[in-house]
Design a protein around this motif. Structure first.
Motif, short mmCIF file in Angstrom:
data_model
loop_
_atom_site.label_atom_id
_atom_site.label_comp_id
_atom_site.label_asym_id
_atom_site.label_seq_id
_atom_site.Cartn_x
_atom_site.Cartn_y
_atom_site.Cartn_z
N GLU A 26 51.17 31.94 46.54
CA GLU A 26 49.87 32.49 45.70
C GLU A 26 49.88 34.34 46.21
O GLU A 26 50.09 34.13 47.15
CB GLU A 26 48.48 32.30 45.88
CG GLU A 26 47.76 31.19 45.10
CD GLU A 26 45.81 31.03 45.06
OE1 GLU A 26 45.53 31.67 45.78
OE2 GLU A 26 45.86 29.16 44.76
N ARG A 28 49.75 37.79 44.79
CA ARG A 28 48.41 38.74 44.31
C ARG A 28 49.09 40.35 45.02
O ARG A 28 48.45 41.17 45.90
CB ARG A 28 46.58 39.22 44.52
CG ARG A 28 46.61 37.39 43.54
CD ARG A 28 44.62 38.00 44.02
NE ARG A 28 44.12 36.66 43.17
CZ ARG A 28 44.54 35.79 43.79
NH1 ARG A 28 45.06 34.56 44.96
NH2 ARG A 28 44.20 34.18 42.93
N ASP A 52 49.80 37.20 40.51
CA ASP A 52 48.97 38.50 39.76
C ASP A 52 49.08 39.66 39.69
O ASP A 52 48.97 40.17 41.35
CB ASP A 52 47.68 38.12 40.50
CG ASP A 52 45.92 38.84 39.66
OD1 ASP A 52 46.82 39.73 38.68
OD2 ASP A 52 44.99 38.61 39.78
N SER A 54 48.78 42.21 37.78
CA SER A 54 47.17 42.55 36.54
C SER A 54 47.37 43.93 37.20
O SER A 54 47.36 44.38 38.51
CB SER A 54 46.64 41.69 36.66
OG SER A 54 46.37 40.76 36.36
N PHE A 74 49.03 35.96 35.79
CA PHE A 74 48.35 36.93 35.76
C PHE A 74 49.10 38.58 35.29
O PHE A 74 49.16 39.05 35.99
CB PHE A 74 47.45 37.32 36.97
CG PHE A 74 46.21 35.70 36.59
CD1 PHE A 74 45.35 35.32 36.03
CD2 PHE A 74 46.72 34.82 37.51
CE1 PHE A 74 45.02 34.42 35.34
CE2 PHE A 74 46.02 33.81 37.60
CZ PHE A 74 45.15 33.51 36.80
#
Length: 223
Positions: A26, A28, A52, A54, A74
């Motif tokens: 994962e 981000r 992610d 975003s 995302f």
């Protein structure tokens, strides 16, 4: 393993090390990025299941095609007019592209129809989401969808009509069976009547022949 990249490139070495070790699943990224980290394009993101990015300044998603194991993506609050690389994400289950600059579902979400496991998509805040009928466009484009912007997706029209179609088909089959049965009965009755008529004619012909044979022979009168 999870990793957050917080707006500071001094973390790049740790990120690369985690990717190369195959432990990162994962990622981000909280950075004012205009494109995805190039390390993903070099095969370092092939174990990612969640990405992610975003709240960046993304204008391109080049590199997504190398993240074939992604299940959650995302991309909200960026500057995307097109999302590329979706055709390779056949395990993707959730896609968030809210508040971008996407003008239309088909052209903007390139090859999203290949995401056959995609269940949830969020698109609010894009130009095309302000147009009537965008939900139907998305559900036609992505048949696997179950939720759009948090709301359940109406099943496709052919699925909605399936009970009625089944009833019509069943009624049609029953009517056909009845028609066939009636036809068979009519043919059978006609055959029976024809046989009886033939038998009657045969009997009449036989009686007439017997009657004729019982008459005395008539000799012609002498002149």
């Amino acid at each position: 393993a999870r990793y957050t990249w917080p707006g500071h490139f001094s973390y790049l070495f740790s990120l690369t090390k985690s990717l190369r070790a195959g432990s990162l699943m994962e990622l981000r990224v909280a950075e004012e990025l205009r494109s995805l980290p190039k390390e993903l394009s070099e095969g370092l993101g092939e174990r990612l299941t969640l990405l992610d990015v975003s709240g960046n300044l993304l204008e391109s998603t080049l590199g997504l095609q190398h993240c074939s194991l992604l299940r959650f993506l995302f991309l909200a609050r960026n500057q995307l007019q097109r999302v590329e690389g979706l055709g390779s994400l056949q395990r993707l289950q959730e896609l968030d592209v809210r508040e971008n600059l996407l003008p239309s579902p088909g052209a903007s979400l390139h090859m999203v129809g290949n995401c056959t496991q995609l269940l949830t998509i969020s698109v609010m805040g894009n130009p095309f989401a302000e147009k009537e009928g965008y939900r139907r466009q998305l559900s036609d484009l992505i048949p696997s969808l179950r939720h759009i912007d948090g709301q359940p997706v109406d099943p496709p029209l052919h699925v909605q009509l399936q009970p009625q179609l089944s009833s019509v088909k069943s009624a049609g089959s029953l009517s056909l069976r009845r028609t066939t049965s009636h036809f068979d009965h009519t043919v059978s009755s006609f055959s029976t009547r024809s046989s009886s008529s033939s038998l009657a004619r045969s009997s009449s012909t036989s009686s007439l022949a017997r009657a004729r044979s019982s008459l005395p022979a008539l000799n012609p009168s002498p002149k």
